[in-house]
Design an enzyme around this catalytic site. Structure first.
Site, PDB file in Angstrom:
ATOM      1  N   ASP A 297       4.593   4.476  -1.281  1.00  0.00           N
ATOM      2  CA  ASP A 297       5.117   3.395  -0.460  1.00  0.00           C
ATOM      3  C   ASP A 297       5.542   2.267  -1.398  1.00  0.00           C
ATOM      4  O   ASP A 297       5.107   2.197  -2.550  1.00  0.00           O
ATOM      5  CB  ASP A 297       4.026   2.927   0.513  1.00  0.00           C
ATOM      6  CG  ASP A 297       4.473   1.748   1.356  1.00  0.00           C
ATOM      7  OD1 ASP A 297       5.610   1.773   1.856  1.00  0.00           O
ATOM      8  OD2 ASP A 297       3.689   0.793   1.500  1.00  0.00           O
TER       9      ASP A 297
ATOM     10  N   ASP B 121       6.214  -1.673  -0.478  1.00  0.00           N
ATOM     11  CA  ASP B 121       5.596  -2.986  -0.288  1.00  0.00           C
ATOM     12  C   ASP B 121       4.072  -2.883  -0.263  1.00  0.00           C
ATOM     13  O   ASP B 121       3.513  -2.165   0.562  1.00  0.00           O
ATOM     14  CB  ASP B 121       6.083  -3.624   1.017  1.00  0.00           C
ATOM     15  CG  ASP B 121       7.600  -3.730   1.071  1.00  0.00           C
ATOM     16  OD1 ASP B 121       8.182  -4.252   0.107  1.00  0.00           O
ATOM     17  OD2 ASP B 121       8.191  -3.296   2.075  1.00  0.00           O
TER      18      ASP B 121
END
Length: 247
Positions: free
Chosen positions: A14, A16
């Site tokens: 991922d 953020d």
């Protein structure tokens, strides 16, 4: 030396909160967006204004989800349903797309003004992963993913990128559905049971577990280790560098 099971051949990250320090930027933008809307709604209805919680509400309703899904999910929790509108709705439109545009504009402004910093431990871990011969992908619901990678100076560390733009083009469901992670594994030509997922969002950890990936790493930046485990993380660390130190 990577702290991963021997069968892992690819790592799916991922963006953020895992690779870059932009989760707090998103949380602040969501809070400003929702608080403005909720304050206006409360004034119209003569009701009490209950602000958006940038930790609890962010984690439970919007973190890791596609932008419009975040709007729908949070407002549904407040008993509010807005018309969908259109993707080109202006930020002042009282629609799902309008609020999404408002939030995105705030994120882009903050990124321009504040820049993007990667997590040093994450960069070292990804570099070690690549040196070990494992393939890498970034999987994000953000339509601004590439811009963030470039701003952080880490775009070249990933063989594949599945982001909000790609998900829209290929009609992939957003997290907590596993579609985007499964698409990343296909792009890297590895089976899901040979890939590890790295997530800080509860919805993202759910996606990793739903996709039956070989290993799911929860990244706890805000003190939600137990929730990450409950949603399906095999292991939880405060920073990815800790994985290299654990073996």
């Amino acid at each position: 030396m990577l702290g991963l099971p021997a069968h892992v051949r690819a790592c799916l990250f991922d963006l953020d909160g895992v690779l870059t320090q932009t989760a707090k930027v998103h949380a602040a933008a969501w809070k400003e967006t929702f608080d403005d809307y909720l304050r206006e709604q409360a004034a119209r209805e003569g009701a009490a204004f209950v602000p958006f919680d940038a930790v609890q509400d962010y984690d439970e309703y919007v973190d890791g989800r596609p932008r419009e899904d975040g709007v729908r999910t949070f407002l549904a929790a407040r008993g509010v349903r807005l018309p969908e509108g259109a993707p080109d709705d202006p930020p002042e439109a009282e629609t799902v797309n309008g609020l999404g545009t408002r939030k995105n504009n705030l994120v882009l402004r903050r990124i321009r003004e504040e820049g993007v910093e990667p997590y040093e431990g994450s960069v070292r871990f990804v570099q070690a992963v690549r040196e070990a011969g494992l393939r890498t992908a970034v999987v994000s619901s953000s339509a601004n993913c590439r811009d963030v990678l470039v701003a952080a100076g880490i775009e070249e560390l990933f063989d594949e990128r599945i982001d909000g733009v790609v998900a829209h083009e290929r009609r992939l469901r957003g997290k907590p559905a596993p579609d985007t992670y499964l698409e990343a594994a296909r792009g890297l030509a590895v089976k899901e049971d040979a890939a590890a997922v790295f997530e800080d969002a509860l919805a993202g950890v759910e996606a990793g577990r739903a996709g039956r990936f070989g290993f799911v790493v929860g990244v706890d930046r805000v003190g939600q280790a137990e929730q990450l485990r409950a949603h399906g993380a095999d292991v939880v660390v405060r920073d990815l560098a800790a994985l290299m130190e654990s073996r």
